[in-house]
Every structure is written in C-alpha cells, then in structure tokens.
Design a protein around this motif. Structure first.
Motif, mmCIF file in Angstrom:
data_model
loop_
_atom_site.group_PDB
_atom_site.id
_atom_site.type_symbol
_atom_site.label_atom_id
_atom_site.label_comp_id
_atom_site.label_asym_id
_atom_site.label_seq_id
_atom_site.Cartn_x
_atom_site.Cartn_y
_atom_site.Cartn_z
ATOM 1 N N LYS A 46 -67.889 1.001 47.932
ATOM 2 C CA LYS A 46 -66.615 1.655 47.709
ATOM 3 C C LYS A 46 -65.616 1.172 48.757
ATOM 4 O O LYS A 46 -65.964 0.990 49.913
ATOM 5 N N THR A 47 -64.377 0.978 48.344
ATOM 6 C CA THR A 47 -63.379 0.411 49.261
ATOM 7 C C THR A 47 -62.184 1.342 49.482
ATOM 8 O O THR A 47 -61.140 0.892 49.955
ATOM 9 N N GLU A 48 -62.340 2.624 49.181
ATOM 10 C CA GLU A 48 -61.204 3.531 49.325
ATOM 11 C C GLU A 48 -60.664 3.555 50.756
ATOM 12 O O GLU A 48 -59.446 3.531 50.980
ATOM 13 N N ALA A 49 -61.569 3.593 51.731
ATOM 14 C CA ALA A 49 -61.130 3.646 53.124
ATOM 15 C C ALA A 49 -60.392 2.357 53.508
ATOM 16 O O ALA A 49 -59.362 2.395 54.179
ATOM 17 N N LEU A 50 -60.928 1.216 53.072
ATOM 18 C CA LEU A 50 -60.272 -0.064 53.339
ATOM 19 C C LEU A 50 -58.919 -0.127 52.655
ATOM 20 O O LEU A 50 -57.925 -0.575 53.241
ATOM 21 N N ASP A 51 -58.867 0.334 51.399
ATOM 22 C CA ASP A 51 -57.611 0.324 50.650
ATOM 23 C C ASP A 51 -56.550 1.178 51.347
ATOM 24 O O ASP A 51 -55.388 0.774 51.490
ATOM 25 N N LYS A 52 -56.945 2.350 51.820
ATOM 26 C CA LYS A 52 -56.010 3.264 52.474
ATOM 27 C C LYS A 52 -55.517 2.677 53.790
ATOM 28 O O LYS A 52 -54.312 2.714 54.084
ATOM 29 N N GLN A 53 -56.441 2.134 54.579
ATOM 30 C CA GLN A 53 -56.067 1.540 55.865
ATOM 31 C C GLN A 53 -55.107 0.369 55.671
ATOM 32 O O GLN A 53 -54.114 0.233 56.385
ATOM 33 N N THR A 54 -55.405 -0.475 54.684
ATOM 34 C CA THR A 54 -54.543 -1.623 54.401
ATOM 35 C C THR A 54 -53.161 -1.170 53.941
ATOM 36 O O THR A 54 -52.139 -1.728 54.369
ATOM 37 N N ALA A 55 -53.125 -0.160 53.078
ATOM 38 C CA ALA A 55 -51.846 0.346 52.580
ATOM 39 C C ALA A 55 -50.990 0.890 53.728
ATOM 40 O O ALA A 55 -49.768 0.697 53.749
ATOM 41 N N GLU A 56 -51.613 1.549 54.696
ATOM 42 C CA GLU A 56 -50.870 2.083 55.843
ATOM 43 C C GLU A 56 -50.260 0.943 56.668
ATOM 44 O O GLU A 56 -49.121 1.031 57.120
ATOM 45 N N ARG A 57 -51.033 -0.113 56.863
ATOM 46 C CA ARG A 57 -50.525 -1.252 57.624
ATOM 47 C C ARG A 57 -49.393 -1.942 56.876
ATOM 48 O O ARG A 57 -48.377 -2.333 57.461
ATOM 49 N N LEU A 58 -49.552 -2.116 55.574
ATOM 50 C CA LEU A 58 -48.511 -2.751 54.760
ATOM 51 C C LEU A 58 -47.236 -1.906 54.751
ATOM 52 O O LEU A 58 -46.117 -2.439 54.804
ATOM 53 N N TYR A 59 -47.399 -0.591 54.703
ATOM 54 C CA TYR A 59 -46.253 0.317 54.680
ATOM 55 C C TYR A 59 -45.433 0.158 55.961
ATOM 56 O O TYR A 59 -44.200 0.051 55.923
ATOM 57 N N GLY A 60 -46.120 0.120 57.104
ATOM 58 C CA GLY A 60 -45.431 -0.052 58.378
ATOM 59 C C GLY A 60 -44.709 -1.383 58.469
ATOM 60 O O GLY A 60 -43.577 -1.463 58.980
ATOM 61 N N LEU A 61 -45.334 -2.440 57.959
ATOM 62 C CA LEU A 61 -44.702 -3.758 57.973
ATOM 63 C C LEU A 61 -43.501 -3.801 57.036
ATOM 64 O O LEU A 61 -42.458 -4.385 57.374
ATOM 65 N N ASP A 62 -43.624 -3.207 55.858
ATOM 66 C CA ASP A 62 -42.497 -3.181 54.919
ATOM 67 C C ASP A 62 -41.306 -2.421 55.497
ATOM 68 O O ASP A 62 -40.138 -2.808 55.307
ATOM 69 N N LYS A 63 -41.595 -1.355 56.232
ATOM 70 C CA LYS A 63 -40.519 -0.588 56.866
ATOM 71 C C LYS A 63 -39.783 -1.448 57.898
ATOM 72 O O LYS A 63 -38.552 -1.443 57.968
ATOM 73 N N ALA A 64 -40.551 -2.226 58.679
ATOM 74 C CA ALA A 64 -39.945 -3.126 59.673
ATOM 75 C C ALA A 64 -39.176 -4.251 58.996
ATOM 76 O O ALA A 64 -38.118 -4.674 59.473
ATOM 77 N N ILE A 65 -39.691 -4.741 57.876
ATOM 78 C CA ILE A 65 -39.010 -5.799 57.123
ATOM 79 C C ILE A 65 -37.657 -5.305 56.618
ATOM 80 O O ILE A 65 -36.639 -6.005 56.731
#
Length: 726
Positions: A312-331
C-alpha cells in the motif's frame, strides 16, 4: 539624487558638524597631545573612535573624502546594481579588478564540470601563482597538446573530441563572472559563434544549437504539475500563473548565434548587472521547477515498484503530495513576483528575456550533456585504463564484431567508435559485466570527490552510491544451512559537503547517507544527517520480513560557521562578516521482503525503491565595520554546491524452478538499478560597496562563474545466475 538619499547625506554632514563643534570647545592642551594623524590612522576604526580621533575628526573626514575622490577618479568605472543599503537602483561605481590568488582546485575527475572548473581557474589567474594541483593540471593539458591525436585518458578524449570548444571554454576563464566579456569573446576572432568547430583530428562537430525552440524567459516554463492519484493538489489562482502558462511563449524562438546576437542588441541600453540579476532570479525559479519534477519522478518510480509487490502506498502518496503542495506554493509566489517585475509580458521585450549570463547558461545546457555522456561512457567502458594491456589498446582480444583494429586510442574519432560498438556489446550481455576486465560484476558503484575555491569562500564534496550483492563466503555450494542461503543485497548512497569562510579551514557543512539492505529475515534501514557537525537525524532499525518505509524531510541550518575579514574599498578598509547556510537530507522510499528458510533450501529476497541524498550549501556576507561617514552594503550570494544523487534500485535473490530451461534450481541475482547526478558547483559572487561624498566604490569579496549539469552515471537491468543449488 533622490530626496531620501539627500536627507541621509545631510544628516551625516550635520553629525560631523556637531562633532567638530565639540572638538572646538575642547581645551587647547588636549589638542596638543594629539598630533595630526596620517591617512592610515584616519581610516583606522579604532583610532577614529579614540579621543584623538574625536579631536581630529573634521580633519580626518576632509582627508579621507579627498583621497576617496582621487582614488575614485583614477579607477575604472562600470554601471552596477547597488545593494539596498545604498538605496538600490543602478549607478556608476569605481571598481577594482578581481583576480583570485590563493586557490585550491583538486579532484573532480569524474565529471565534465570538474574539468571545466580546473581548466578555467588557470586562465582566471593568468597562469600565475598556481597551486601544486593547478600546476599539475596545466602540465596535463600541455602534455595533451604534445601527444597529437593520441588519447591517454577519458578526460583527454572529451577535451580533444570537442577541441575548439574546449579551448575556448577553458581560456574563457579569464573573464571570470564578466558575462558580457564572455559573450564578446564567443563572437570574437577566437570565439565559437558563426563558425564550424572541429575535433583535434579535424572531424566536424555537431552544431551547438539545434532546432529545439526555447521559452521567452524561464517563467514561461511553468505548467501545473501532477499529483499522486487521489491526492488533493495545490490550485494556482493568480493572474501570474495564468499568464505564465502560455504555450506560445513557452516555444518562443529557436536559439542560434543569430538569435543571441539580436537579443544582445535589443537590450544594449540596459545595464548588464540588471539583466544578469533577473537571470539569477529565473535560475532560482527553474531550480524550483526541477525540484518539483524530481519529487514526482521519484514518487512515480517508488510507487510503481511498491504496487507491483502489493504494498500500500497511501503514506507515500500523502507525503509526496505535501511536498509537491509546498513547492507549488513557492512556485506561485515566484510567478507573482515576476509579474510585478513585468516579466510575464508575452507580447513585447522584458528585462527577463535575455542577458549575457543567459547566453552562457544556454551554452552549458547545449554542450555539457553531450560531453558528459561521452565522459561517462568512456569511464565505464575503459575504467580510464589506457595502459599497454588494456582492452582499448588490444581490442582484437575482445572478438567483438565491428572492432577490427587493435588500438583505438590513436584518435578521439577512433575511440568514439570503440565506445559505441563495445558499449552496445556490453549492454546486450545478460549478466552485469565489468567492461574493462570482462569479469562478472556483483554490484555497481560510483564515487567522486573534489574541492574548489579560495581563502574567502570555497567548497568541496564527496559522494558514493550504488548497489551490491553480499556474498557470505567463498563456498556457495549446496549445504543444509549453506552459505548461499545467507546471501544479502544492499542499496546505499552518501554525500558529504565541506566549505571554508574567510580562511583556509574546512568545515563539514553537511553529511547525509541512506542505506537499505537485507539482514537475516528482515530489512535493515539506516539514515543519517548532520549539518555543520550537529546530528539532526539518525535512524538505524531492523524490520521483519516485509516493509515499506518513507522518509524525506530536509534539515536546514543557516547563519553558521561565521567568520570576519577586512576588505579595502578604493583605499578604505571595511570589516565584513561571512557565513554559511545549508539545507540537507536524504529521501528514502523503500520496500522489501525476505523469505529465508535455509533448512529447506528456500530463499527469496526483494529490495526496491529510491534513495536520494541531497544538499544545498550557500555562502553569504553581511555589512561589517567601516570608518565613520562611509556607507557600506553587500550584494550577492555564492552557491557553493547544490546536489541531488537519486539512486533507483530493484534488486532480488531468488531460486529458479526445476523446469527452468537453462538454469534449473539455481540461485539468481536480479539487478535493476539507475544512478543519476545533478550537481552545480561554485556559482555566484558577493560584492562589497561603499559610498562617500556621493561617490561609490565596489570590491569583489568572492566571484566564481560556476558550472552545473545533470547526467546519468549508469542504468542497467540484468539477471545473473550465482550458484546451482541442487
């Protein structure tokens, strides 16, 4: 002059007038105890703060201002972008030429970046005051000239295959960070523009610029990126994001010598400092986009590997989404700033569209990848062994179709042919093979180290990454509790960064490492992170049988390893404080499972995922102490190193079935691994500015024009029979 600066200057004059009035009221006997000071005393901070300094304050101020004006008038001038402390904007400054004297450039042999930096510093120093390592590298280059077309190393191969470009690039080191001079050199008599380039053996090189279209400026590279399925992503709502997501502006023009020349004329009336400033901001924005791409790419690989084993990859998916969200905000924040600066106009020219620095950056992007691919292929296929018994000088021993000569080191063209044919042969082999010896490999590893810079700021690095099969003993025969059953596999990556500030003393700035390996009936995972000697993260734990593990939080430390030094502007000494900031971490997305029943001759080992050490180290300086009346400010930043070392692995041990057509009941090693490296090193400048009597001066604290690239070190997928069990 604006009113704010006029008021500031007036206040300063009033302050000195007040001090002079105080001195005039002092007893005459007190003045007799303080002889008239020298110019050296008048620019000494301690003297000016003393009682005698107070007595002769007005005299010193007049003397210093007169000497400052004379020094300013005698110095070369340029238009410079001023620091905020001096009001910002552009003004004429007197400057002093900067030639580094005490430098250290060593190692960095496994990349084109290293060869470029080591070559350019020779000409930056006008081939004078070279260190022992620099003298050795100069002798090496001169020996290549004497060899004619003969090739004696992979570094010489790449240099000579691209000889006309290599010579220009190396000798362009004399320009330092003067990107306008670099551009003029490229278009000059001994340049590379508007001409066909050749190798040492007179083979035509492919054109520098291809047919690919480039964006109007870097902000138009933006497109909203994907998220893991089922995860809520960041929503870009600003007008800036809408303007930047422009297909036409993203495919604005085909780069060519003519296009760059036209762009240079278009912006001829804008100060180069301004143009280059906006280019540096765009490079920071591009780094954000690349970081986002890397995060998603690592997730995609890890997720695919894990899902294939029913993890199961739910934890990986959530962690990745959080990192992407922070980067998109900076972008988006960067895009909003760019919009305010007028950079998102897709109709007319803007100051973000071109600069001399962009020309150099695009030149690197065009020429570095092809040379890096040649260097990595040569290092892998020859082991950099060009000795009398090497395969490359005795190719007839290989019995490979297409290699009908004995010695392929007689020219770069012959060696390129050897690498192409032998590379295809090695790639077609079913088992991992060491190309320089022909022996079967049970692992794959890459490493390098280097140090570069001077006594003001410098930096170094070392890294190691790879995979391996751990053989428990020499006897892999069939036993009830046989050694073969204790076999293990391991993935590992490590990166260390070092730096020095205003001295030659090196500091460990960052250490990051990650390791995943099978051990007994479980998986052992190790993570470690130190920044500036302080342990910030440590993990060492065994997980039984089956595991998924995700970790990727960066650690950050700034304003550290501080030191101070004195620099002279025109003739006035100013004390400046310098320091380091570092961000480091290791991203690990790992899955694995072990089934080990030795008494039944059963073994199944799986280890898969990604390990990515990363670090970014920067040098900075802040305004220090100067004589009264002198306004000072610092502008700029030095990127010492920025690195990502993504290692992808899918490694396993398994027993084949009794009905296997060629290797029944055999222990197999399955190895699929890829190692990339993204590295930028020693790029930027820090400058100290001073203003006295409305005249401005500038001195360079540190300046390097840097180099960077992203390249693949290896990418392989093999299956190797290890031992027949029964």
């Amino acid at each position: 002059m604006n009113q704010r600066k006029h008021t500031k200057q007036l206040r300063r004059q009033l302050r000195w007038a007040g001090l002079s009035a105080t001195v005039l009221a002092a007893p005459a006997s007190f003045a007799q105890d303080c002889p008239k000071p020298t110019l050296q005393q008048c620019v000494d901070v301690d003297y000016r703060a003393s009682s005698c300094g107070g007595v002769h304050d007005a005299y010193c101020q007049d003397l210093v201002e007169a000497e400052w004006k004379a020094g300013w008038e005698a110095s070369p001038k340029r238009l410079a972008l001023l620091p905020d402390e001096l009001g910002g904007g552009v003004d004429t400054v007197a400057y002093q030429s900067h030639v580094p004297k005490r430098t250290r450039f060593q190692g960095m042999d496994q990349s084109v970046m290293g060869q470029v930096l080591k070559g350019q510093v020779l000409y930056r120093k006008n081939l004078e005051n070279l260190s022992k390592d620099e003298q050795a590298y100069l002798s090496r280059i001169r020996s290549w000239e004497k060899d004619g077309t003969q090739v004696t190393s992979c570094q010489e191969f790449v240099d000579e295959k691209y000889l006309d470009f290599s010579r220009f690039e190396r000798e362009a080191g004399r320009y330092g960070e003067d990107y306008r001079a670099f551009f003029k050199g490229a278009y000059g008599k001994e340049g590379i523009a508007h001409r066909t380039l050749y190798s040492r053996d007179q083979e035509k090189l492919a054109p520098i610029w291809g047919e690919q279209r480039v964006e109007k400026n870097a902000y138009f590279r933006f497109t909203p990126g994907p998220y893991p399925k089922g995860m809520e992503g960041y929503v870009f709502k600003s007008e800036a994001a809408k303007l930047a997501n422009n297909v036409e502006a993203r495919n604005w023009a085909v780069a060519s010598d003519e296009w760059h020349e036209a762009q240079s004329k278009e912006f001829a009336e804008v100060a180069d400092d301004v143009l280059n400033h906006y280019q540096v901001e765009q490079e920071s924005f591009t780094a954000l986009l690349r970081q986002r791409e890397a995060v998603y790419a690592e997730w995609a690989v890890a997720s695919k590997l894990l899902r294939a084993r029913d993890h199961k990859t739910e934890a990986l998916d959530k962690q990745t989404a959080e990192r992407l969200y922070g980067l998109d905000k900076a972008i988006e924040a960067s895009l909003v700033k760019a919009h305010k600066e007028g950079c998102l106009d897709a109709q007319g020219p803007t100051v973000c569209d071109w600069s001399p620095r962009r020309y150099k950056t695009m030149l690197e992007a065009a020429m570095a990848p092809r040379r890096e691919a040649d260097l990595q292929a040569c290092l892998f296929l020859t082991g950099n062994d060009f000795g009398p018994e090497s395969f490359v000088r005795n190719a007839d021993k290989l019995k490979v179709k297409g290699l009908d000569r004995r010695d392929y080191t007689l020219s770069s063209s012959l060696l390129a042919h050897y690498l192409a044919v032998y590379g295809a042969y090695i790639q077609a082999q079913a088992t991992p093979t060491n190309p320089s010896t022909g022996a079967v490999r049970h692992g794959g590893e890459s490493s390098d180290s280097g140090y570069a810079g001077g006594d003001t700021f410098g930096g170094g690095y070392d890294y190691t990454a790879g995979w391996e099969y751990l053989q428990p003993g020499s006897n892999l025969g069939n036993k009830a509790l046989g050694a073969w059953c204790d076999s293990d596999v391991r993935l590992y990556g490590e990166f260390n960064a070092y730096a020095n500030v205003f001295s030659s003393t090196r500091h460990e700035v960052a250490h990051v490492s990650g390791e995943a390996g099978t051990e007994g009936n479980g998986i052992r995972l190790k993570l470690d992170a130190r920044v500036l000697g302080i342990s910030l993260y440590s993990h060492d734990q065994n997980y039984p049988l089956r595991v998924t593990f995700y970790e990727g939080k960066p650690v950050f430390k700034s304003d550290a390893a501080k030191a101070s030094a004195t620099f002279v502007i025109v003739f006035v000494p100013v004390t400046v404080q310098g320091g380091l900031s570092a961000e480091a971490g290791v991203k690990m997305n790992i899955g694995g499972a072990v089934s080990r029943r030795c008494e039944e001759d059963l073994l199944g080992v799986d280890l898969y995922g990604t390990i990515t050490p990363f670090a970014a180290v920067k040098g900075f300086a802040s305004v220090g102490i100067g004589v009264p009346g002198l306004q000072v400010g610092v502008r700029g930043e030095l990127l010492i190193t920025r690195v990502n070392v993504p290692l992808y692995g899918d490694i396993g041990l398994y027993l084949s079935s009794p009905s296997h057509p060629t290797n029944p009941n055999t222990l197999f090693l399955r190895a699929s691994s890829k190692l990339d490296l993204e590295l930028r090193f020693l790029d930027g400048s820090i400058k100290l500015f001073g203003e006295l009597a409305f005249l401005k001066g500038e001195v360079t604290i540190v300046s390097w024009n840097g180099f960077g690239n992203t390249w693949n070190i290896y990418d392989e997928s093999k299956s190797l029979p290890l031992v027949r069990v029964y």
